[in-house]
Design an enzyme around this catalytic site. Structure first.
Site, PDB file in Angstrom:
ATOM      1  N   HIS A  90       0.694  -1.111   0.141  1.00 22.75           N
ATOM      2  CA  HIS A  90       0.216  -0.278   0.120  1.00 22.75           C
ATOM      3  C   HIS A  90       1.264   1.690   0.255  1.00 22.75           C
ATOM      4  O   HIS A  90       2.070   1.039   0.545  1.00 22.75           O
ATOM      5  CB  HIS A  90      -1.093   0.022   1.267  1.00 22.75           C
ATOM      6  N   GLU A  92       0.276   3.899   1.422  1.00 17.95           N
ATOM      7  CA  GLU A  92       0.910   4.547   2.784  1.00 17.95           C
ATOM      8  C   GLU A  92       2.017   3.836   3.481  1.00 17.95           C
ATOM      9  O   GLU A  92       2.999   4.427   4.068  1.00 17.95           O
ATOM     10  CB  GLU A  92      -0.322   4.203   4.242  1.00 17.95           C
ATOM     11  N   CYS A 116      -6.841   1.917   4.842  1.00 14.49           N
ATOM     12  CA  CYS A 116      -7.366   0.457   5.687  1.00 14.49           C
ATOM     13  C   CYS A 116      -6.861   0.364   6.979  1.00 14.49           C
ATOM     14  O   CYS A 116      -6.163   1.406   7.016  1.00 14.49           O
ATOM     15  CB  CYS A 116      -7.135  -1.068   4.555  1.00 14.49           C
ATOM     16  N   CYS A 119      -2.601  -0.457   7.191  1.00 17.81           N
ATOM     17  CA  CYS A 119      -2.035   1.251   6.945  1.00 17.81           C
ATOM     18  C   CYS A 119      -1.972   2.278   8.240  1.00 17.81           C
ATOM     19  O   CYS A 119      -1.446   2.793   8.869  1.00 17.81           O
ATOM     20  CB  CYS A 119      -2.293   1.614   5.786  1.00 17.81           C
TER      21      CYS A 119
END
Length: 173
Positions: A90, A92, A116, A119
């Site tokens: 991801h 992040e 999410c 993260c």
């Protein structure tokens, strides 16, 4: 008569950059970009994608993981099938991997999409004090918002923000 162009506010400026960064993603399901900002200084950028040197989704296809989750709505239990690609890291997560802790202390993260749960947990321990996002991720909103309140991290959505047209992805079937 003179026409004076209005200067973008800082939220729009940094979110525009996050969306531009997202165009580097090769994920066919979603392009996500994130930027790290301290004050008005840009300290880092990242996007979602496969680890360096590993084929990405556009080259090797999505690596779909299927999970079932029990969802209770109005007292009614239902098993919901969820699919997610596990090939990509991801945005992040990449941002945290490629920036230094000292730079993150007291900083803000602008991210195209609401983090999410995983993260959000990582960001909560990263030293940042603010997360600004545009597109919501309703699946985790409640628990992520609650955790950010507990941590004292400002967590806000730019609801009226309009991304630059050239950054909007088209998904081919």
């Amino acid at each position: 008569m003179s026409t004076v162009e209005v200067r973008k506010d800082w939220d729009t400026y940094f979110m525009d950059i996050a969306y531009m960064v997202s165009t580097r993603s090769r994920c066919s399901r979603r392009h996500v970009g994130a930027v790290l900002v301290q004050g008005k200084k840009l300290l880092g950028t990242a996007y979602n994608g496969a680890p360096s040197g590993v084929p990405d989704c556009s080259e090797a296809g999505c690596m779909i993981s299927e999970e079932y989750e029990l969802v209770v709505t109005d007292g009614q239990e239902d098993m919901v099938k969820k699919q997610r690609c596990i090939r990509t890291i991801h945005a992040e997560q990449n941002l945290l991997l490629f920036t230094d802790r000292i730079d993150r202390e007291g900083s803000s993260v602008y991210v195209t999409d609401e983090p999410c749960w995983t993260c959000a947990n990582m960001l909560a321990n990263s030293g940042i004090t603010e997360i600004v996002f545009h597109r919501s991720y309703p699946k985790d909103t409640g628990k992520v918002t609650n955790m950010m309140q507990q941590k004292g991290i400002t967590f806000r959505r730019l609801e009226s923000y309009q991304p630059p047209r050239e950054t909007m992805m088209t998904v081919s079937n």
